[in-house]
Write an enzyme that holds these catalytic residues in place. Structure first.
Site, PDB file in Angstrom:
ATOM      1  N   LYS A 129      -3.324  19.547  30.821  1.00 48.31           N
ATOM      2  CA  LYS A 129      -4.350  19.640  29.770  1.00 48.31           C
ATOM      3  C   LYS A 129      -4.122  20.826  28.834  1.00 48.31           C
ATOM      4  O   LYS A 129      -4.452  20.776  27.656  1.00 48.31           O
ATOM      5  CB  LYS A 129      -5.736  19.743  30.403  1.00 48.31           C
ATOM      6  CG  LYS A 129      -6.154  18.527  31.209  1.00 48.31           C
ATOM      7  CD  LYS A 129      -6.544  17.356  30.336  1.00 48.31           C
ATOM      8  CE  LYS A 129      -7.018  16.161  31.146  1.00 48.31           C
ATOM      9  NZ  LYS A 129      -7.272  14.982  30.324  1.00 48.31           N
ATOM     10  N   GLU A 155     -15.469  18.285  26.153  1.00 48.82           N
ATOM     11  CA  GLU A 155     -16.031  17.529  27.270  1.00 48.82           C
ATOM     12  C   GLU A 155     -15.051  17.657  28.424  1.00 48.82           C
ATOM     13  O   GLU A 155     -13.876  17.934  28.198  1.00 48.82           O
ATOM     14  CB  GLU A 155     -16.184  16.052  26.889  1.00 48.82           C
ATOM     15  CG  GLU A 155     -14.924  15.187  27.070  1.00 48.82           C
ATOM     16  CD  GLU A 155     -13.718  15.605  26.218  1.00 48.82           C
ATOM     17  OE1 GLU A 155     -13.935  16.152  25.121  1.00 48.82           O
ATOM     18  OE2 GLU A 155     -12.564  15.397  26.663  1.00 48.82           O
ATOM     19  N   SER A 189       0.653  15.228  37.120  1.00 49.26           N
ATOM     20  CA  SER A 189      -0.198  15.776  36.058  1.00 49.26           C
ATOM     21  C   SER A 189      -0.989  17.011  36.452  1.00 49.26           C
ATOM     22  O   SER A 189      -1.320  17.830  35.594  1.00 49.26           O
ATOM     23  CB  SER A 189      -1.148  14.700  35.534  1.00 49.26           C
ATOM     24  OG  SER A 189      -1.940  14.180  36.588  1.00 49.26           O
TER      25      SER A 189
END
Ligand SMILES: Cc1ncc(COP(=O)(O)O)c(C=O)c1O
Length: 393
Positions: A89, A111, A377
Site C-alpha cells: 500500500k 479509507e 502483498s
C-alpha cells in the site's frame, strides 16, 4: 488491443467517473494534472528516492524452494511484505502524498479495510507533516486492532464507519462524504485501483513498480523477463494491478486473480465479485459489483478485511470479462490453511489477504518448468489474533 485505461479512464466498458456534481472540480483537477505531475523529473526523482530509502525498494524476488518442491513448479515470491509498513500500500501513498503536495492540498483523508492502507497513509502524512483522517468500518477496527493502534501512534485520527456491514465499502462512503464537504483543501488518498477516473489508473501506475522490478529480477534469476504466470489476491485490486502492469498486454504471461469466496461462493457470505458481480456503479466507477436484482449493493463478507469489498477495480472487471485474466475464488478456510502452510514451509507469515493467493496451488496445477510469481502483498502481523483463534494455537 490494450488492457490499460484509455484517456477517459475506461478499461473496455468499465471505469469512467460517475460522481456527484460536488466532486467534479476535485476529480477534474486531478485528471488534468496527474500524468503531467507524475512525469515531472523532480516528481520522479523524489518518488524514486523515497521508494528506495524510505520504503526499502527494490523488494526481493525470492525463490520459494520448499513451496516449489511441494507443488512441483517454480514459485517466486515478490516480497511486498518487506516494504516499510508491511504491505504494498505504501507505494501508492508515497506517490499520492507527493501529488497532494503539488496540488496544494493540506488535509488528507483515506479509507481503510485491513488497516494497511490507513497505516501507509498515516505514515506518509507524518513524514510530510500533514493532517490525516482515516475512515474505517467498526468491524474492521475490531479485527485489525494492531493497525488502528499504529495509525493513532502516527498521529492520524481514525473515524469509525457505522453504517451497512461496517467494513471497507462503508468506510469508503464516509470518506467520499467528507471529500464532498471539504473539496478545496483536501486530497482523498484512495487505497486501491477503485473510485472515479483518474484513481484506478493513477494507483496502478504508482503500484507498477512491482512488475517493473519483477522483470529485471526474473531476468537475473531465470534469464527471462516474463514469468508464465503472475498471481495476486484482489480486493479492490491494487497489488494485483501493480504485479500485472508491465505484463498486461503480453499474452505470453498468464494473469491469475484470486478473490475471497468467504464461506463459499454461493453461501450468501462471500466477496467473490467476478463470480457473483453484475455491471453497476460503485464509488464513482462502472465495474462489476455484487448486487441484488433491484440494484442494491449486497453486503460482502470475507475473513480478510482487505478483500471484504463488494466490487473490484475496473481493470480487473475488464480482465475478467475479456477472458485475459483467470479468476479463482478461495474460501476463508482454504486461505487460512494456505497461510499456515506458508509460515511453516517458508518461514513467512502472510497477511490473510495474501494467503488467498497461496491457496491456488491446491486448486490448479502448474507444469514443472512453469515460472509462477506470486505477489506477497503483505505480512501477517496484523492478523496474528485471527490466525491464533482459527487454529487454536
Ligand atoms: C496485505 C494486503 N493485500 C491485499 C489487499 C487488498 O487490496 P488490493 O486488492 O488493493 O491490493 C490489502 C488491503 O488492505 C492488504 O492489506
Amino acid at each position: 488491443m490494450t488492457y490499460h485505461a484509455n484517456k477517459k479512464g475506461y478499461y473496455g466498458e468499465f471505469g469512467g467517473a460517475y460522481i456527484p456534481e460536488m466532486l467534479y472540480p476535485n476529480c477534474e483537477e486531478l485528471r488534468q494534472n496527474y500524468i503531467r505531475i507524475m512525469e515531472e523529473p523532480s516528481f520522479k526523482e523524489e518518488f524514486d528516492q523515497l521508494l528506495k530509502d524510505y520504503v526499502g525498494r527494490p523488494t526481493p524476488l525470492y525463490f520459494a524452494k520448499r513451496l516449489s518442491e511441494k507443488y512441483g513448479t517454480k514459485i517466486y515470491l515478490k516480497r511486498e511484505d518487506l516494504c516499510h509498513t508491511g504491505a504494498h500500500k505504501v507505494n501508492n501513498t508515497i506517490g499520492q502524498i507527493l501529488m497532494a503536495q503539488r496540488l496544494g492540498k493540506n488535509r488528507i483523508i483515506a479509507e481503510t479495510g485491513a488497516g494497511q492502507h490507513g497505516v501507509a497513509t498515516a505514515t506518509v502524512c507524518a513524514l510530510m507533516g500533514i493532517e490525516c483522517i482515516v475512515y474505517m468500518g467498526e468491524i474492521d477496527i475490531a479485527r485489525q486492532a494492531p493497525n488502528v493502534a499504529r495509525m493513532k501512534m502516527l498521529g492520524a485520527e481514525v473515524r469509525p464507519a457505522l453504517s451497512g456491514s461496517r467494513t471497507l465499502k462503508d468506510a469508503t462512503n464516509e470518506a467520499i462524504r467528507d471529500w464532498i464537504n471539504n473539496p478545496v483543501d483536501t486530497h482523498y488518498i484512495i487505497g486501491s485501483v477503485v473510485g472515479p477516473h483518474p484513481y484506478p489508473d493513477m494507483v496502478a501506475r504508482f503500484q507498477s513498480v512491482i512488475s517493473k522490478e519483477i522483470k529485471w529480477q526474473l531476468q537475473e534469476r531465470e534469464g527471462r523477463e516474463n514469468p508464465d504466470y503472475v498471481v495476486a489476491c484482489v480486493g479492490g485490486g491494487s497489488n494485483a494491478a501493480g504485479a500485472y502492469y508491465h505484463y498486461l498486454d503480453n499474452p505470453n504471461v498468464g494473469i491469475i486473480a484470486v478473490e475471497a469466496a468467504g464461506k463459499g461462493v454461493n453461501s450468501g457470505e462471500s466477496a467473490a465479485t467476478s463470480a457473483l458481480g453484475k455491471v453497476g456503479i460503485i464509488h464513482g466507477s462502472k465495474t462489476l459489483l455484487m448486487q441484488t436484482t433491484d440494484g442494491q449493493i449486497t453486503e460482502p463478507y470475507s475473513i480478510s478485511a482487505g478483500l471484504d469489498y463488494p466490487g473490484v477495480g475496473p481493470m480487473h472487471a475488464h480482465l475478467f470479462k475479456s477472458g485475459r485474466g483467470e479468476f479463482i475464488s478461495i474460501t476463508d478456510d482454504e486461505a487460512m490453511i494456505a497461510g499456515l502452510e506458508m509460515a511453516q514451509l517458508e518461514g513467512i507469515i502472510p497477511a490473510i489477504e495474501t494467503s488467498h493467493a497461496f491457496a491456488i496451488f491446491n486448486h490448479r496445477k502448474f507444469k514443472a518448468d512453469d515460472v509462477v510469481v506470486v505477489n506477497l502483498s503483505g505480512r501477517g502481523d496484523k492478523d496474528l489474533d485471527t490466525y491464533i483463534d482459527y487454529f487454536k494455537l
